[in-house]
Design a protein around this motif. Structure first.
Motif, PDB file in Angstrom:
ATOM      1  N   TYR A   1       0.848  -1.180   0.000  1.00  0.00           N
ATOM      2  CA  TYR A   1       0.000   0.000   0.000  1.00  0.00           C
ATOM      3  C   TYR A   1       0.890   1.239   0.000  1.00  0.00           C
ATOM      4  O   TYR A   1       2.001   1.227   0.551  1.00  0.00           O
ATOM      5  CB  TYR A   1      -0.882   0.042   1.253  1.00  0.00           C
ATOM      6  CG  TYR A   1      -2.168  -0.772   1.172  1.00  0.00           C
ATOM      7  CD1 TYR A   1      -2.160  -2.140   1.437  1.00  0.00           C
ATOM      8  CD2 TYR A   1      -3.379  -0.171   0.855  1.00  0.00           C
ATOM      9  CE1 TYR A   1      -3.338  -2.880   1.379  1.00  0.00           C
ATOM     10  CE2 TYR A   1      -4.560  -0.894   0.801  1.00  0.00           C
ATOM     11  CZ  TYR A   1      -4.531  -2.248   1.062  1.00  0.00           C
ATOM     12  OH  TYR A   1      -5.696  -2.973   1.006  1.00  0.00           O
TER      13      TYR A   1
ATOM     14  N   GLN B   1       0.903   5.513   0.879  1.00  0.00           N
ATOM     15  CA  GLN B   1       0.195   6.579   1.598  1.00  0.00           C
ATOM     16  C   GLN B   1       0.882   7.904   1.290  1.00  0.00           C
ATOM     17  O   GLN B   1       1.996   8.147   1.754  1.00  0.00           O
ATOM     18  CB  GLN B   1       0.210   6.298   3.101  1.00  0.00           C
ATOM     19  CG  GLN B   1      -0.665   7.226   3.927  1.00  0.00           C
ATOM     20  CD  GLN B   1      -0.723   6.784   5.386  1.00  0.00           C
ATOM     21  OE1 GLN B   1       0.264   6.386   5.984  1.00  0.00           O
ATOM     22  NE2 GLN B   1      -1.911   6.850   5.988  1.00  0.00           N
TER      23      GLN B   1
ATOM     24  N   ASN C   1      -1.319  13.293   3.835  1.00  0.00           N
ATOM     25  CA  ASN C   1      -2.701  13.756   4.013  1.00  0.00           C
ATOM     26  C   ASN C   1      -3.688  13.076   3.072  1.00  0.00           C
ATOM     27  O   ASN C   1      -4.740  13.642   2.760  1.00  0.00           O
ATOM     28  CB  ASN C   1      -2.783  15.285   3.847  1.00  0.00           C
ATOM     29  CG  ASN C   1      -1.923  15.995   4.862  1.00  0.00           C
ATOM     30  OD1 ASN C   1      -1.918  15.653   6.044  1.00  0.00           O
ATOM     31  ND2 ASN C   1      -1.148  16.953   4.397  1.00  0.00           N
TER      32      ASN C   1
ATOM     33  N   GLY D   1      -5.449   9.019   1.922  1.00  0.00           N
ATOM     34  CA  GLY D   1      -5.713   7.676   2.399  1.00  0.00           C
ATOM     35  C   GLY D   1      -4.770   6.647   1.798  1.00  0.00           C
ATOM     36  O   GLY D   1      -4.091   6.894   0.811  1.00  0.00           O
ATOM     37  N   LEU D   2      -4.733   5.482   2.400  1.00  0.00           N
ATOM     38  CA  LEU D   2      -3.944   4.372   1.890  1.00  0.00           C
ATOM     39  C   LEU D   2      -4.518   3.872   0.576  1.00  0.00           C
ATOM     40  O   LEU D   2      -5.731   3.692   0.450  1.00  0.00           O
ATOM     41  CB  LEU D   2      -3.944   3.239   2.911  1.00  0.00           C
ATOM     42  CG  LEU D   2      -3.085   3.443   4.141  1.00  0.00           C
ATOM     43  CD1 LEU D   2      -3.555   2.571   5.274  1.00  0.00           C
ATOM     44  CD2 LEU D   2      -1.627   3.152   3.816  1.00  0.00           C
TER      45      LEU D   2
ATOM     46  N   LEU E   1      -4.051   0.833  -2.476  1.00  0.00           N
ATOM     47  CA  LEU E   1      -3.430  -0.431  -2.836  1.00  0.00           C
ATOM     48  C   LEU E   1      -2.611  -0.278  -4.106  1.00  0.00           C
ATOM     49  O   LEU E   1      -3.102   0.206  -5.120  1.00  0.00           O
ATOM     50  CB  LEU E   1      -4.501  -1.500  -3.050  1.00  0.00           C
ATOM     51  CG  LEU E   1      -3.989  -2.876  -3.446  1.00  0.00           C
ATOM     52  CD1 LEU E   1      -3.253  -3.538  -2.276  1.00  0.00           C
ATOM     53  CD2 LEU E   1      -5.131  -3.770  -3.916  1.00  0.00           C
TER      54      LEU E   1
ATOM     55  N   PHE F   1       3.888   0.770   2.523  1.00  0.00           N
ATOM     56  CA  PHE F   1       3.699  -0.256   3.547  1.00  0.00           C
ATOM     57  C   PHE F   1       3.587  -1.635   2.906  1.00  0.00           C
ATOM     58  O   PHE F   1       2.783  -1.838   1.981  1.00  0.00           O
ATOM     59  CB  PHE F   1       2.431   0.015   4.354  1.00  0.00           C
ATOM     60  CG  PHE F   1       2.496   1.244   5.204  1.00  0.00           C
ATOM     61  CD1 PHE F   1       1.960   2.447   4.758  1.00  0.00           C
ATOM     62  CD2 PHE F   1       3.107   1.211   6.451  1.00  0.00           C
ATOM     63  CE1 PHE F   1       2.030   3.590   5.532  1.00  0.00           C
ATOM     64  CE2 PHE F   1       3.178   2.355   7.239  1.00  0.00           C
ATOM     65  CZ  PHE F   1       2.645   3.543   6.777  1.00  0.00           C
TER      66      PHE F   1
ATOM     67  N   PHE G   1       0.491  -4.684   9.064  1.00  0.00           N
ATOM     68  CA  PHE G   1       1.324  -3.730   8.337  1.00  0.00           C
ATOM     69  C   PHE G   1       2.749  -3.735   8.856  1.00  0.00           C
ATOM     70  O   PHE G   1       2.996  -3.894  10.063  1.00  0.00           O
ATOM     71  CB  PHE G   1       0.768  -2.315   8.503  1.00  0.00           C
ATOM     72  CG  PHE G   1      -0.455  -2.024   7.685  1.00  0.00           C
ATOM     73  CD1 PHE G   1      -1.695  -2.530   8.048  1.00  0.00           C
ATOM     74  CD2 PHE G   1      -0.381  -1.227   6.553  1.00  0.00           C
ATOM     75  CE1 PHE G   1      -2.830  -2.270   7.301  1.00  0.00           C
ATOM     76  CE2 PHE G   1      -1.512  -0.954   5.801  1.00  0.00           C
ATOM     77  CZ  PHE G   1      -2.727  -1.469   6.176  1.00  0.00           C
TER      78      PHE G   1
ATOM     79  N   LYS H   1       6.274  -1.347   9.301  1.00  0.00           N
ATOM     80  CA  LYS H   1       6.413  -0.003   9.878  1.00  0.00           C
ATOM     81  C   LYS H   1       6.508   1.074   8.817  1.00  0.00           C
ATOM     82  O   LYS H   1       6.471   2.258   9.145  1.00  0.00           O
ATOM     83  CB  LYS H   1       7.626   0.047  10.802  1.00  0.00           C
ATOM     84  CG  LYS H   1       7.441  -0.816  12.041  1.00  0.00           C
ATOM     85  CD  LYS H   1       8.519  -0.557  13.074  1.00  0.00           C
ATOM     86  CE  LYS H   1       8.185  -1.337  14.343  1.00  0.00           C
ATOM     87  NZ  LYS H   1       9.137  -1.055  15.437  1.00  0.00           N
TER      88      LYS H   1
END
Lengths: 116, 115
Positions: free
Chosen positions: A36, A38, A41, A43-44, A46, A90, A106, A108
């Motif tokens: 994923y 990010q 600011n 959203g995650l 895919l 991630f 997830f 780190k």
């Protein structure tokens, strides 16, 4: 128990050069693995997922990852970095079996910086 | 189509207060997940629903945290007697089904700050 380890907390590349983000997993079962992204600011999102079909998985925006069972790795690569790739990435493994199979675990995160 | 939405986007509260965080999943998705992301960390699983029932709540840190999904769509995460350590971004995700291979679509999150 399932787990993932992202080997680099921060990776810096120059625009136009290859990207390699490393991930190792631990799983008692045949895992489902995801990457994923990010952006600040936002959203995650895919990028790609591996679900025991082809070991080389192609995702969005030119990213791909290869599942290597012998090395328990699922590294993310891209041939040529773009400034817009700068974000947090991630590596993720699904929870495993039964009632927890949908839970995502997830790493780190690896912060990717792209220099002009 | 519409993605996962979360309200409020930001919530500031005082220690000891009660808060509710809302999640609207993608229409038709049967599974709904809550995660918590602390600063500099990856998201951590809290709870997930299959339909109206909580299928796995093993990630809830203690009994101050509770979540409901009464009609199998919207979900509310409730935190009682908030503590400063509860400050984090709370993420909601939904998927068509609850299988390990189903793609989870994430909302933008609610940033909770406990003063």
């Amino acid at each position: 128990a399932q787990s993932v380890t992202q080997l680099d907390s921060h990776v810096s590349v120059s625009e136009g050069t290859p990207v390699l983000l490393r991930c190792n997993y631990s799983s008692s079962y045949s895992p489902s693995l995801f990457w994923y992204v990010q952006h600040p600011n936002k959203g995650l999102q895919l990028l790609l997922k591996y679900t025991s079909a082809a070991t080389l998985v192609k995702g969005i925006n030119g990213f791909e990852a290869e599942f290597k069972k012998s090395e328990t790795s699922f590294h993310l690569t891209k041939p040529s970095a773009h400034m817009s790739d700068a974000a947090e990435y991630f590596c993720v493994v699904s929870g495993g079996y039964g009632g927890s199979q949908g839970n995502l675990i997830f790493g780190k995160g690896t912060k990717l910086s792209v220099k002009p | 189509g519409a993605g996962v939405s979360q309200t409020p986007s930001n919530k500031v509260t005082e220690k000891g207060k009660y808060v509710e965080l809302r999640c609207d999943p993608i229409s038709g998705h049967t599974a709904l997940y809550w995660y918590r992301q602390s600063l500099g960390q990856g998201p951590e699983f809290l709870i997930y629903f299959q339909g109206t029932g909580a299928a796995d709540d093993s990630g809830l840190p203690n009994d101050r945290f509770f979540a409901v999904r009464p009609e199998g769509s919207v979900s509310t995460l409730k935190i009682q007697r908030t503590e400063r350590g509860d400050s984090a971004v709370y993420l909601c995700a939904s998927s068509l089904n609850a299988g390990g291979t189903d793609t989870q679509y994430f909302g933008p999150g609610t940033r909770l700050t406990v003063l």
